[in-house]
Each structure stands twice: as C-alpha cells, then as structure tokens.
Write a protein that holds these residues in place. Structure first.
Motif, PDB file in Angstrom:
ATOM      1  N   ARG A  69       0.967  -1.215   0.011  1.00 20.22           N
ATOM      2  CA  ARG A  69      -0.027  -0.009  -0.030  1.00 20.22           C
ATOM      3  C   ARG A  69       0.913   0.948  -0.050  1.00 20.22           C
ATOM      4  NH1 ARG A  69      -5.264  -0.487   2.357  1.00 20.22           N
ATOM      5  NH2 ARG A  69      -4.989   1.357   3.598  1.00 20.22           N
ATOM      6  N   LEU A  70       0.788   2.064  -0.995  1.00 18.86           N
ATOM      7  CA  LEU A  70       1.478   3.382  -1.045  1.00 18.86           C
ATOM      8  C   LEU A  70       0.674   4.452  -0.917  1.00 18.86           C
ATOM      9  CD1 LEU A  70       3.478   2.408  -4.537  1.00 18.86           C
ATOM     10  CD2 LEU A  70       4.228   1.865  -2.410  1.00 18.86           C
ATOM     11  N   LEU A  71       1.227   5.446  -0.115  1.00 18.27           N
ATOM     12  CA  LEU A  71       0.534   6.800  -0.148  1.00 18.27           C
ATOM     13  C   LEU A  71       1.194   7.839  -0.753  1.00 18.27           C
ATOM     14  CD1 LEU A  71      -1.475   8.691   1.432  1.00 18.27           C
ATOM     15  CD2 LEU A  71       0.146   8.848   3.263  1.00 18.27           C
ATOM     16  N   GLN A  72       0.796   8.552  -1.571  1.00 13.72           N
ATOM     17  CA  GLN A  72       1.256   9.644  -2.535  1.00 13.72           C
ATOM     18  C   GLN A  72       0.978  10.982  -2.063  1.00 13.72           C
ATOM     19  OE1 GLN A  72       0.645   9.691  -6.568  1.00 13.72           O
ATOM     20  NE2 GLN A  72       2.112  11.389  -6.983  1.00 13.72           N
ATOM     21  N   LEU A  73       1.936  11.870  -1.623  1.00 13.05           N
ATOM     22  CA  LEU A  73       1.567  13.261  -1.040  1.00 13.05           C
ATOM     23  C   LEU A  73       2.640  14.099  -1.986  1.00 13.05           C
ATOM     24  CD1 LEU A  73       1.649  13.204   2.625  1.00 13.05           C
ATOM     25  CD2 LEU A  73      -0.280  13.067   1.185  1.00 13.05           C
ATOM     26  N   SER A  74       1.803  15.064  -2.928  1.00 16.43           N
ATOM     27  CA  SER A  74       2.760  15.787  -3.729  1.00 16.43           C
ATOM     28  C   SER A  74       2.343  17.380  -3.709  1.00 16.43           C
ATOM     29  CB  SER A  74       2.463  15.207  -5.027  1.00 16.43           C
ATOM     30  OG  SER A  74       3.302  15.471  -6.013  1.00 16.43           O
ATOM     31  N   ASP A  75       3.272  18.023  -4.117  1.00 16.42           N
ATOM     32  CA  ASP A  75       3.184  19.577  -4.552  1.00 16.42           C
ATOM     33  C   ASP A  75       2.599  20.126  -3.142  1.00 16.42           C
ATOM     34  OD1 ASP A  75       3.323  19.749  -7.472  1.00 16.42           O
ATOM     35  OD2 ASP A  75       2.588  17.848  -7.129  1.00 16.42           O
ATOM     36  N   CYS A  76       3.557  20.020  -2.120  1.00 18.99           N
ATOM     37  CA  CYS A  76       3.139  20.619  -0.945  1.00 18.99           C
ATOM     38  C   CYS A  76       3.515  22.174  -0.780  1.00 18.99           C
ATOM     39  CB  CYS A  76       3.673  19.877   0.201  1.00 18.99           C
ATOM     40  SG  CYS A  76       3.791  18.065   0.423  1.00 18.99           S
ATOM     41  N   HIS A  77       4.433  22.486  -1.325  1.00 20.83           N
ATOM     42  CA  HIS A  77       4.913  23.953  -1.802  1.00 20.83           C
ATOM     43  C   HIS A  77       5.063  24.887  -0.299  1.00 20.83           C
ATOM     44  CE1 HIS A  77       4.584  24.406  -6.054  1.00 20.83           C
ATOM     45  NE2 HIS A  77       3.760  23.573  -5.868  1.00 20.83           N
ATOM     46  N   LEU A  78       5.602  24.168   0.706  1.00 22.97           N
ATOM     47  CA  LEU A  78       5.891  24.504   2.027  1.00 22.97           C
ATOM     48  C   LEU A  78       6.876  25.921   1.696  1.00 22.97           C
ATOM     49  CD1 LEU A  78       6.331  21.811   4.888  1.00 22.97           C
ATOM     50  CD2 LEU A  78       4.299  22.798   3.684  1.00 22.97           C
ATOM     51  N   PRO A  79       6.371  27.005   2.223  1.00 21.70           N
ATOM     52  CA  PRO A  79       7.151  28.052   2.222  1.00 21.70           C
ATOM     53  C   PRO A  79       8.541  28.067   2.817  1.00 21.70           C
ATOM     54  CG  PRO A  79       5.435  28.583   3.579  1.00 21.70           C
ATOM     55  CD  PRO A  79       5.332  27.208   3.085  1.00 21.70           C
ATOM     56  N   PRO A  80       9.451  28.931   2.877  1.00 22.29           N
ATOM     57  CA  PRO A  80      10.573  28.819   3.661  1.00 22.29           C
ATOM     58  C   PRO A  80      10.300  29.164   4.956  1.00 22.29           C
ATOM     59  CG  PRO A  80      11.145  30.275   1.612  1.00 22.29           C
ATOM     60  CD  PRO A  80       9.508  29.747   1.844  1.00 22.29           C
TER      61      PRO A  80
END
Length: 258
Positions: free
Chosen positions: A3-14
């Motif tokens: 079972r794979l979980l994909q999280l993407s494009d979180c764009h946490l700021p500095p």
C-alpha cells in the motif's frame, strides 16, 4: 500486498505561516496528515513526489519531514521544479530518503529525477544519465512488476499552459517503457490535479496537491474553486502480487480545511 501513499506539491514556504496561493501550506498538510491517521489503515510507503518546498532551504524540508512523521512510514522523495536538491540532501540526515529503488513484496518502484534542463517556466527533463540508469534498472529484473515515479507529467492533459511545462523529453521515456512490458504504470505530481491518463500504453496517475488544486482543461492558469475538488488531497495505491494496481483518491473534507 503493498500500500503506497502519495503526497505531492506541498509547496511549504521557507518560513512556517507564509501563504501559498492564499492558503497556509503547513496547516493544510498537518490537517491532511491528521485525517489520514484517523480515517485510513496504515500504509507501507510514503512517496513525496516533488514541489515539496517552494524554493526553501534545509529547514523547510526538515519541517516537512516533521509534519509527515506521525504517519510512521518509510519515506521516499523526489524533487520537483520548485525544489532545491542540495537543500533536500542536507535535510536528509538518514541518507535514505533519496534512494531511487524501492523493493516491496514482488514489486519494484523506480524513482526518477525529472528536473534536468529546466526552462524557467516549470518544465523539466530526464537527463541522459537518468535515462541510462533507468534502462539498466529495467533490464535487471524483467520478471518483477514495476512502477515509475517522477514529478513532471510525461503526457498532455488538455490544459494549454500546463502542457507547455510537462516533461520535456517524454519520447525518450516512452521508448524505454515500450521495451519494458513489466512496467505496469507511472505515477507523477506537478499537475495539482487528480488525473488518470495514459502514457506509452500504461496508466498514468497524478495526485492532487496537499495545498491547492489547479483547474483542469484551461488555456491559462486558474485555481480550482469547486469545493468537491479544491481541498488538499492525496492518492494511495494497492499493488497486488499479480501486477495489478488499484489507485484511489483522497480529498480532505471541506469542513476540515478551515
């Protein structure tokens, strides 16, 4: 079964608390992680598929890892066009997050860096060395079902502005996939959209962003405003021993975003 979980494009700021396109990216990810913990069974691996930080330094990547730590998963990441690879490496105190080959059950996952030859607008390519590496990996275990993981989508989506910044050398990748029938699919980020597409005769799954979504089928950039599609999201995959893949979407309930 894997079972794979994909999280993407979180764009946490500095810096924590800064906004990305009107939303607090840290808080969006925190709420998504909390929801995944409370509502879904454990996963085996976490794939972080690029644009994890928005041009930030090692501290921002360490913040990201702290936020996802409660999931207690084997974490693997690849860079996107907004990432700083050197900062990712400095934040990887284990030296394991950037491993490019994952063996799980009878499956192999090959993680690719598609940030070569950036065009300054968001596009990227697979370097010659990356393509050569992939060819060698695909030849090593043709009996194992394999998934490819990269940031940039290698096929058009129908959004004019996004199609201009997809993978720059998708034909070279398609040639390798065509010659490797054990490749059962491709996973990408970059689109900020939940999509099921086709690439080289294989399914191509993209994940929504953990912060904001982009409206599909547009001439120019637009944020998604439909409440049913605009909230932070993720994908998860069930990899069966016989080589089949079940892909599922996860969208944070609207009442949990505020």
């Amino acid at each position: 079964m894997t079972r794979l979980l994909q999280l993407s494009d979180c764009h946490l700021p500095p810096m924590a608390g800064e906004l990305f396109r009107g939303r607090d990216a840290d808080q969006c990810l925190i709420r998504l992680v909390q929801w995944l913990q409370s509502e879904f069974a454990p996963f085996d691996h976490l794939l972080l598929t690029g644009d994890l930080v928005h041009h930030g330094g090692p501290d921002a990547y360490e913040r990201l890892l702290q936020i996802v730590a409660p999931l207690s998963l084997c974490v693997h990441w690849i860079p996107g066009n907004h990432d700083v690879t050197a900062a990712m490496q400095l934040a990887d105190h284990t030296g394991k997050l950037g491993h490019k080959v994952i063996h799980s059950g009878n499956w192999t996952l090959l993680l690719l860096d598609s940030t070569s030859e950036p065009d300054g607008r968001g596009s990227g390519s697979l370097s010659r060395s990356e393509l050569d590496w992939l060819q060698r990996q695909l030849a090593q275990a043709p009996q194992r079902p394999t998934l490819l993981v990269l940031h940039h989508n290698p096929t058009p989506t129908g959004s004019v502005w996004q199609d201009a910044i997809r993978l720059g050398n998708s034909t070279a990748l398609a040639d390798l996939v065509d010659a490797a029938p054990h490749v059962r699919g491709v996973i990408c980020g970059h689109l900020h959209q939940l999509q099921l597409l086709s690439f080289a005769g294989r399914p191509l799954w993209s994940a929504p962003s953990t912060v904001v979504q982009f409206r599909a089928g547009c001439e120019q950039f637009e944020l998604e405003t439909d409440p049913s599609r605009a909230t932070p999201g993720a994908r998860w995959y069930r990899l069966h021993p016989d080589g089949q893949v079940d892909a599922h979407s996860l969208q944070l309930p609207h009442e949990l975003t505020s």
